[in-house]
Scaffold this motif. Structure first.
Motif, PDB file in Angstrom:
ATOM      1  N   THR A 397      -4.291  21.369  62.161  1.00  0.00           N
ATOM      2  CA  THR A 397      -4.086  22.409  61.151  1.00  0.00           C
ATOM      3  C   THR A 397      -3.247  23.547  61.697  1.00  0.00           C
ATOM      4  O   THR A 397      -2.422  24.120  60.971  1.00  0.00           O
ATOM      5  N   ASP A 398      -3.425  23.890  62.976  1.00  0.00           N
ATOM      6  CA  ASP A 398      -2.605  24.952  63.570  1.00  0.00           C
ATOM      7  C   ASP A 398      -1.130  24.579  63.511  1.00  0.00           C
ATOM      8  O   ASP A 398      -0.274  25.394  63.135  1.00  0.00           O
ATOM      9  N   ARG A 399      -0.830  23.343  63.886  1.00  0.00           N
ATOM     10  CA  ARG A 399       0.573  22.914  63.863  1.00  0.00           C
ATOM     11  C   ARG A 399       1.083  22.808  62.428  1.00  0.00           C
ATOM     12  O   ARG A 399       2.226  23.188  62.131  1.00  0.00           O
ATOM     13  N   LEU A 400       0.203  22.318  61.522  1.00  0.00           N
ATOM     14  CA  LEU A 400       0.604  22.180  60.120  1.00  0.00           C
ATOM     15  C   LEU A 400       1.003  23.524  59.528  1.00  0.00           C
ATOM     16  O   LEU A 400       2.094  23.674  58.952  1.00  0.00           O
ATOM     17  N   PHE A 401       0.128  24.544  59.675  1.00  0.00           N
ATOM     18  CA  PHE A 401       0.426  25.833  59.058  1.00  0.00           C
ATOM     19  C   PHE A 401       1.589  26.538  59.762  1.00  0.00           C
ATOM     20  O   PHE A 401       2.341  27.275  59.126  1.00  0.00           O
ATOM     21  N   ALA A 402       1.734  26.289  61.052  1.00  0.00           N
ATOM     22  CA  ALA A 402       2.881  26.868  61.758  1.00  0.00           C
ATOM     23  C   ALA A 402       4.190  26.296  61.211  1.00  0.00           C
ATOM     24  O   ALA A 402       5.159  27.026  60.968  1.00  0.00           O
ATOM     25  N   TYR A 425     -11.182  31.609  56.312  1.00  0.00           N
ATOM     26  CA  TYR A 425      -9.778  31.240  56.181  1.00  0.00           C
ATOM     27  C   TYR A 425      -8.872  32.409  56.584  1.00  0.00           C
ATOM     28  O   TYR A 425      -7.803  32.207  57.167  1.00  0.00           O
ATOM     29  N   LEU A 426      -9.284  33.635  56.248  1.00  0.00           N
ATOM     30  CA  LEU A 426      -8.485  34.796  56.632  1.00  0.00           C
ATOM     31  C   LEU A 426      -8.373  34.899  58.142  1.00  0.00           C
ATOM     32  O   LEU A 426      -7.340  35.310  58.680  1.00  0.00           O
ATOM     33  N   GLN A 427      -9.448  34.521  58.842  1.00  0.00           N
ATOM     34  CA  GLN A 427      -9.443  34.594  60.302  1.00  0.00           C
ATOM     35  C   GLN A 427      -8.681  33.432  60.917  1.00  0.00           C
ATOM     36  O   GLN A 427      -8.005  33.589  61.938  1.00  0.00           O
ATOM     37  N   ALA A 428      -8.798  32.242  60.309  1.00  0.00           N
ATOM     38  CA  ALA A 428      -8.256  31.034  60.941  1.00  0.00           C
ATOM     39  C   ALA A 428      -6.784  30.803  60.627  1.00  0.00           C
ATOM     40  O   ALA A 428      -6.064  30.234  61.448  1.00  0.00           O
ATOM     41  N   PHE A 429      -6.319  31.228  59.450  1.00  0.00           N
ATOM     42  CA  PHE A 429      -4.972  30.876  59.018  1.00  0.00           C
ATOM     43  C   PHE A 429      -4.181  32.134  58.670  1.00  0.00           C
ATOM     44  O   PHE A 429      -4.741  33.155  58.287  1.00  0.00           O
ATOM     45  N   GLN A 430      -2.874  32.023  58.795  1.00  0.00           N
ATOM     46  CA  GLN A 430      -1.984  33.125  58.419  1.00  0.00           C
ATOM     47  C   GLN A 430      -1.779  33.064  56.911  1.00  0.00           C
ATOM     48  O   GLN A 430      -1.062  32.219  56.393  1.00  0.00           O
ATOM     49  N   VAL A 431      -2.428  33.963  56.181  1.00  0.00           N
ATOM     50  CA  VAL A 431      -2.453  33.943  54.722  1.00  0.00           C
ATOM     51  C   VAL A 431      -1.501  35.005  54.183  1.00  0.00           C
ATOM     52  O   VAL A 431      -1.345  36.084  54.767  1.00  0.00           O
ATOM     53  N   ASP A 432      -0.860  34.683  53.043  1.00  0.00           N
ATOM     54  CA  ASP A 432       0.090  35.615  52.429  1.00  0.00           C
ATOM     55  C   ASP A 432      -0.438  36.220  51.129  1.00  0.00           C
ATOM     56  O   ASP A 432      -0.086  37.341  50.782  1.00  0.00           O
TER      57      ASP A 432
END
Length: 510
Positions: A397-402, A425-432
């Motif tokens: 998931t880190d590579r996917l969202f990157a 999700y706010l902590q784990a992923f870069q959200v817009d």
């Protein structure tokens, strides 16, 4: 002939006929299941091979990029150019080391600077790739070295085996995948062997790269067929004997065998029955259309329009939600790409994704294809994270969202404030974006608690620098309330219901 003997013979004939009629659905079912299993396993294995090949090519593309970037450094003193080599290691994904050679002599590396070492050019397949068991720094970790030459000089770029093994591990599933470079093959358990899969082995499949001298191979075993058979057809295996008993009392035509819900979804997907409905998203004081959310509907040939809550959870559980979403993106792309110039500047399309989309990197390719179709008038692509199944943050998931953010894809959290994992999700992923759930918006003006929740969500988004979308806006009172609090985007029946693409296009361009 005595009556009782005649009755006995008739009974024997009926019994034989019944047994044959009972065996018919079982025999046909077994034949069909075997064919489906063999076809399904092979298609799945071929898809994994093709995806793995593309991922290896992207990794080697990074190595080629690093090599090209330092090509101007060859022949120069090592101390003058070593920092440039190290810059490539630090900035280019997947690259572990960069070195310079003259002939078969290594004279400069990103790790040690000036060195004296030797390479064997015979080990480089096509003069480009060498699959190694390790090197002096990491002797027990395999790696692949990409070589790009210019005259008597060459650049060597080492790619860490971690990335190679990660691809093999993701794509192997039941069938073992191997990366073959020349006489060597790398397997996901870090084994580097010269015992290659024989091409004449039953179940052997391969995908050779057209860009680099490697191929990805696999060998389908009986265990793979058995696992696939049990996973997809265990209900049928139990059903056939029951059908044989049921139809064994007489001569009945076999009208068909029961279809599992998952198979019905597959059938509907094959017949393109899942269609997009679009709901406008507005912005500004004038509430102009700035984008839309793409919602999935099932147009069943007998049952008509089927509500999403009846099939989306089943699609997510089976994993079919991934190709279903891909089909939705293709349909929207086909409808609007040719009319990109008619779309408002910066128009965005939003699609829902779930945990199943995050199991591999195929979503990146789907998004890339979608974005590239609108080069004439670039649009914004938004992916909304749903919470029916928890998305677990890991290396994939880190590579996917990157990679998604590198493409310019925006990430939104759908129905924020209602799910148990929104803050996670706010902590784990870069959200817009955050989407305020319609249950809170619907209480604006009538429920003080919900108003406080909406204000807290707005305050949180402001502090985090996130954009807000309010769902379920149905009254002007709600719209005014949200605009007064600088909620940039609104969506709901006040501005438009979800409609088919043709009708949405007519309203947008009319």
């Amino acid at each position: 002939m005595p009556f009782h003997r005649l009755k006995a013979r008739q009974y024997q004939r009926r019994l034989v006929f019944s047994l044959l009629a009972g065996l018919l659905p079982m025999v046909l079912g077994i034949v069909v299941t075997i064919w489906q299993t063999m076809t399904g396993v092979r298609q799945e294995a071929e898809q994994h091979l093709l995806h793995a090949k593309h991922m290896f090519e992207r990794t080697l593309d990074n190595a080629e990029l690093a090599a090209s970037a330092v090509m101007g450094s060859v022949g120069k003193p090592c101390l003058e150019v070593v920092q440039g080599l190290r810059d490539q290691v630090a900035t280019v994904p997947d690259v572990r080391s960069v070195g310079l050679t003259e002939g078969e002599r290594i004279y400069c590396t990103s790790l040690y600077g000036p060195v004296k070492g030797e390479i064997d050019l015979d080990n480089y397949v096509g003069g480009k790739l060498d699959l190694m068991r390790g090197n002096p720094v990491t002797p027990n970790r395999p790696l692949i070295v990409y070589r790009q030459e210019v005259g008597k000089y060459a650049v060597l770029v080492g790619v860490d085996g971690y990335y190679l093994l990660n691809i093999l591990d993701m794509m192997s599933r039941d069938s073992p995948l191997g990366l073959v470079v020349g006489p060597q093959m790398l397997l996901r358990d870090s084994r580097l062997t010269d015992q290659l899969f024989a091409p004449d082995t039953p179940g052997y499949l391969e995908q050779a790269s057209e860009k680099y001298p490697f191929k990805v191979v696999t060998s389908i075993s009986n265990r793979d067929y058995g696992a696939h058979l049990w996973d997809y057809s265990k209900v049928s295996l139990i059903l056939y004997p029951l059908l044989s008993l049921l139809f064994g009392g007489g001569a009945f035509w076999l009208t068909g065998r029961s279809t599992s819900p998952e198979q019905e979804l597959r059938r509907a997907l094959d017949h393109q029955e899942f269609i997009p409905y679009l709901q406008p998203v507005v912005a500004g004081e004038d509430a102009h259309w700035s984008g839309c959310e793409v919602l999935m509907r099932w147009q069943h040939p007998q049952q008509g329009m089927i509500s999403p809550d009846r099939f989306i959870p089943m699609a997510e559980d089976s994993g079919l939600i991934v190709p279903m979403t891909r089909s939705l993106m293709r349909q929207v792309r086909a409808q609007f790409a040719g009319r990109a110039h008619e779309l408002p500047a910066g128009f965005h399309f939003a699609f829902n994704i779930c945990a199943r989309h995050c199991h591999d990197l195929s979503l990146v390719e789907d998004c890339r294809d979608f974005i590239e179709a609108f080069e004439a008038n670039p649009i914004k692509l938004v992916l909304e994270l749903t919470e029916r199944e928890l998305i677990v943050a890991d290396e994939t998931t880190d590579r996917l969202f990157a990679e998604l953010h590198a493409l310019g894809v925006f990430i939104a959290i759908d129905d924020f404030g209602t799910g148990h994992s929104s803050l996670a999700y706010l902590q784990a992923f870069q959200v817009d974006f955050l989407k305020i759930d319609k249950s809170f918006v619907g209480m604006i003006g009538s429920d003080a608690l919900s108003s406080h929740i909406v204000e807290n969500v707005i305050d949180l988004a402001t502090r985090l620098g996130l954009q807000l979308v309010a769902e379920g806006v149905e009254t002007e009172v709600q719209a005014v309330y949200l605009r007064a609090r600088n909620v940039a985007f609104q969506q709901g029946y006040l501005y438009g219901r979800p409609v088919p693409m043709a009708e949405f296009t007519k309203q947008l361009t009319g």
